[in-house]
Design an enzyme around this catalytic site. Sequence first.
Site, mmCIF file in Angstrom:
data_model
loop_
_atom_site.group_PDB
_atom_site.id
_atom_site.type_symbol
_atom_site.label_atom_id
_atom_site.label_comp_id
_atom_site.label_asym_id
_atom_site.label_seq_id
_atom_site.Cartn_x
_atom_site.Cartn_y
_atom_site.Cartn_z
ATOM 1 N N SER A 25 11.849 -0.781 -1.828
ATOM 2 C CA SER A 25 11.445 -1.883 0.012
ATOM 3 C C SER A 25 12.716 -3.046 -0.582
ATOM 4 O O SER A 25 13.595 -3.124 0.906
ATOM 5 C CB SER A 25 10.332 -1.945 -0.764
ATOM 6 O OG SER A 25 9.131 -1.510 -1.365
ATOM 7 N N LYS A 36 7.893 -7.272 -4.724
ATOM 8 C CA LYS A 36 8.479 -6.365 -3.800
ATOM 9 C C LYS A 36 8.862 -4.850 -4.826
ATOM 10 O O LYS A 36 9.900 -5.682 -5.532
ATOM 11 C CB LYS A 36 9.235 -6.642 -3.075
ATOM 12 C CG LYS A 36 9.778 -5.233 -1.615
ATOM 13 C CD LYS A 36 10.409 -6.618 -0.164
ATOM 14 C CE LYS A 36 10.765 -5.937 1.023
ATOM 15 N NZ LYS A 36 8.895 -5.897 2.053
ATOM 16 N N GLU A 62 6.090 -15.671 -0.710
ATOM 17 C CA GLU A 62 5.301 -15.312 1.099
ATOM 18 C C GLU A 62 4.133 -15.526 -0.112
ATOM 19 O O GLU A 62 3.539 -15.043 -0.387
ATOM 20 C CB GLU A 62 6.054 -13.503 2.116
ATOM 21 C CG GLU A 62 5.309 -13.762 2.758
ATOM 22 C CD GLU A 62 5.297 -12.585 3.429
ATOM 23 O OE1 GLU A 62 5.886 -13.039 4.264
ATOM 24 O OE2 GLU A 62 4.981 -11.813 2.924
ATOM 25 N N ARG A 73 1.944 -8.668 -5.607
ATOM 26 C CA ARG A 73 2.939 -8.051 -5.708
ATOM 27 C C ARG A 73 4.009 -8.425 -5.821
ATOM 28 O O ARG A 73 4.568 -9.254 -4.742
ATOM 29 C CB ARG A 73 2.850 -6.802 -5.556
ATOM 30 C CG ARG A 73 3.087 -7.038 -3.128
ATOM 31 C CD ARG A 73 4.397 -6.601 -2.914
ATOM 32 N NE ARG A 73 4.654 -6.157 -1.294
ATOM 33 C CZ ARG A 73 5.553 -8.100 -1.303
ATOM 34 N NH1 ARG A 73 6.022 -8.636 -2.475
ATOM 35 N NH2 ARG A 73 6.028 -7.813 -0.220
ATOM 36 N N LEU A 115 -4.136 -21.174 -7.152
ATOM 37 C CA LEU A 115 -5.505 -21.123 -6.040
ATOM 38 C C LEU A 115 -6.594 -20.430 -7.083
ATOM 39 O O LEU A 115 -7.686 -20.951 -6.381
ATOM 40 C CB LEU A 115 -4.847 -19.532 -5.348
ATOM 41 C CG LEU A 115 -3.775 -19.340 -4.316
ATOM 42 C CD1 LEU A 115 -3.310 -18.124 -4.317
ATOM 43 C CD2 LEU A 115 -4.351 -20.068 -2.672
ATOM 44 N N ALA A 131 -5.279 -4.343 8.246
ATOM 45 C CA ALA A 131 -2.868 -4.294 8.322
ATOM 46 C C ALA A 131 -3.660 -3.010 6.715
ATOM 47 O O ALA A 131 -2.371 -2.512 6.692
ATOM 48 C CB ALA A 131 -3.235 -5.742 7.446
ATOM 49 N N GLU A 189 -3.078 -0.060 9.146
ATOM 50 C CA GLU A 189 -2.171 0.936 9.562
ATOM 51 C C GLU A 189 -0.540 0.244 8.736
ATOM 52 O O GLU A 189 0.493 1.013 8.658
ATOM 53 C CB GLU A 189 -1.811 -0.771 10.219
ATOM 54 C CG GLU A 189 -1.092 -1.597 11.819
ATOM 55 C CD GLU A 189 0.127 -1.430 11.299
ATOM 56 O OE1 GLU A 189 0.907 -0.734 11.857
ATOM 57 O OE2 GLU A 189 0.808 -2.054 10.216
ATOM 58 N N HIS A 190 -0.723 -0.576 7.731
ATOM 59 C CA HIS A 190 0.883 0.002 6.305
ATOM 60 C C HIS A 190 1.280 1.363 6.239
ATOM 61 O O HIS A 190 2.156 2.225 6.235
ATOM 62 C CB HIS A 190 0.073 -1.004 5.445
ATOM 63 C CG HIS A 190 1.346 -1.387 4.650
ATOM 64 N ND1 HIS A 190 1.837 -0.198 4.010
ATOM 65 C CD2 HIS A 190 2.576 -2.229 5.170
ATOM 66 C CE1 HIS A 190 2.716 -1.080 2.955
ATOM 67 N NE2 HIS A 190 3.143 -2.089 3.856
ATOM 68 N N ARG A 225 -1.455 -12.533 -1.650
ATOM 69 C CA ARG A 225 -2.137 -12.603 -0.308
ATOM 70 C C ARG A 225 -3.912 -13.515 -0.694
ATOM 71 O O ARG A 225 -3.939 -12.726 -1.758
ATOM 72 C CB ARG A 225 -2.712 -10.907 -0.295
ATOM 73 C CG ARG A 225 -2.841 -10.637 1.385
ATOM 74 C CD ARG A 225 -2.978 -9.429 1.138
ATOM 75 N NE ARG A 225 -1.340 -8.869 1.733
ATOM 76 C CZ ARG A 225 -0.655 -7.337 1.548
ATOM 77 N NH1 ARG A 225 -1.829 -6.338 1.540
ATOM 78 N NH2 ARG A 225 0.374 -7.271 2.166
HETATM 79 P P1 0O2 Z 1 5.397 -4.563 1.938
HETATM 80 O O1 0O2 Z 1 4.967 -3.187 2.010
HETATM 81 O O2 0O2 Z 1 3.938 -5.677 2.475
HETATM 82 O O3 0O2 Z 1 6.453 -5.648 1.444
HETATM 83 P P2 0O2 Z 1 11.096 -13.039 7.422
HETATM 84 O O4 0O2 Z 1 10.596 -11.705 5.917
HETATM 85 O O5 0O2 Z 1 10.689 -13.325 7.805
HETATM 86 O O6 0O2 Z 1 13.004 -12.157 7.196
HETATM 87 P P3 0O2 Z 1 9.572 -10.296 8.157
HETATM 88 O O7 0O2 Z 1 10.013 -9.397 6.936
HETATM 89 O O8 0O2 Z 1 9.287 -8.950 9.341
HETATM 90 O O9 0O2 Z 1 11.094 -10.744 7.774
HETATM 91 O O10 0O2 Z 1 8.514 -11.261 7.842
HETATM 92 P P4 0O2 Z 1 7.019 -11.033 8.372
HETATM 93 O O11 0O2 Z 1 6.824 -10.854 10.008
HETATM 94 O O12 0O2 Z 1 6.142 -12.532 8.193
HETATM 95 O O13 0O2 Z 1 6.164 -9.356 7.771
HETATM 96 C C1 0O2 Z 1 6.550 -9.304 6.272
HETATM 97 C C2 0O2 Z 1 5.094 -8.720 5.969
HETATM 98 O O14 0O2 Z 1 4.419 -8.831 6.888
HETATM 99 C C3 0O2 Z 1 5.373 -7.488 5.619
HETATM 100 O O15 0O2 Z 1 6.332 -6.852 4.730
HETATM 101 C C4 0O2 Z 1 3.980 -6.640 5.438
HETATM 102 O O16 0O2 Z 1 3.047 -7.164 4.238
HETATM 103 C C5 0O2 Z 1 3.467 -8.066 6.563
HETATM 104 N N1 0O2 Z 1 3.152 -6.935 7.844
HETATM 105 C C6 0O2 Z 1 4.205 -7.751 9.021
HETATM 106 N N2 0O2 Z 1 3.766 -7.786 9.876
HETATM 107 C C7 0O2 Z 1 3.021 -6.246 9.668
HETATM 108 C C8 0O2 Z 1 2.461 -5.419 10.269
HETATM 109 O O17 0O2 Z 1 2.847 -4.837 11.771
HETATM 110 N N3 0O2 Z 1 1.737 -4.466 9.882
HETATM 111 C C9 0O2 Z 1 1.130 -4.275 8.909
HETATM 112 N N4 0O2 Z 1 0.172 -3.661 7.701
HETATM 113 N N5 0O2 Z 1 1.804 -5.569 7.942
HETATM 114 C C10 0O2 Z 1 2.919 -6.142 8.790
HETATM 115 P P5 0O2 Z 1 7.140 -5.594 4.357
HETATM 116 O O18 0O2 Z 1 8.085 -6.059 3.934
HETATM 117 O O19 0O2 Z 1 7.209 -5.144 5.986
HETATM 118 O O20 0O2 Z 1 6.242 -4.741 3.631
#
Ligand code: 0O2
Length: 224
Positions: free
Chosen positions: A76, A72, A166, A70, A48, A178, A181-182, A104
């Site tokens: 988590s 994880k 990812e 990051r 990137l 996001a 919301e997180h 990201r």
């Molecule tokens: P963190 O704290 O960021 O690590 P999969 O991984 O495909 O088996 P998953 O995890 O539901 O299933 O995949 P998805 O939908 O791609 O989401 C992965 C990550 O995207 C999340 O990681 C968040 O970082 C972000 N994300 C997804 N949906 C939302 C949402 O509704 N709101 C916010 N703010 N972030 C979202 P983690 O593990 O949840 O959290």
Amino acid sequence: MERELRQAFLAQVNIPEDTGKIFAEFAHQFEELMMIYQCAIQEVTTKLDVLSHEMSVRRNRNPIETVKYRIKKPKSIAEKLHRNGLPITLEAVSTKLNDVAGVRVICSFIDDIYTVANMLTSQDDIRLLAVKDYIKNPKENGYRSYHMIIEIPVFFSDKKQYVKVEVQIRTIAMDFWASLEHQVKYKKDVPNPEEIQARLKKCADVIAATDNEMQNIAQYIDIL
Ligand code: 0O2
């Protein structure tokens, strides 16, 4: 190794912390696995950086605003395995979780997101495993972002290993939404959670409309 990591994992697998040798071996293997993810992140962020540098010299604007990354957190990781009914093992971490290593990319305009995604995935050493386009198909809560699971080769002293990363690509405004919301999601004792969710959903709609209009203006003045 961080104390937090030890405690999260040991609590999940019910191993008392003083189990000595078993723990030391597990800790070492976990550390090695995290090192592998860290190296994969370095590979992706280097790509990137190169693209960003090239764009800023060869084109009049750079679609990449910021890159964040990051690993994880152990807690988590353990929680996600538990939530998905998976065993709390290192094998499950590497075979079942796609987002231990996360990068990201923040862009100004929606079109930039697809430009960056294409530039990255058209590189012939990257394998694209999955795409979730939460921009064309936003989540019910209003979440928008473009997600890709990629595999990138990492060259170690004795082997080449493909590692999953990812990559989330979103606009500045989507990122702003996001992050709040997180925080709401993970904060305990949020007053009136339904009302907060409804207000956040409204913000997401306003942000989506603004992102679209910003892009229309940028196209109109021909800077994209
Ligand atoms: P963190 O704290 O960021 O690590 P999969 O991984 O495909 O088996 P998953 O995890 O539901 O299933 O995949 P998805 O939908 O791609 O989401 C992965 C990550 O995207 C999340 O990681 C968040 O970082 C972000 N994300 C997804 N949906 C939302 C949402 O509704 N709101 C916010 N703010 N972030 C979202 P983690 O593990 O949840 O959290």
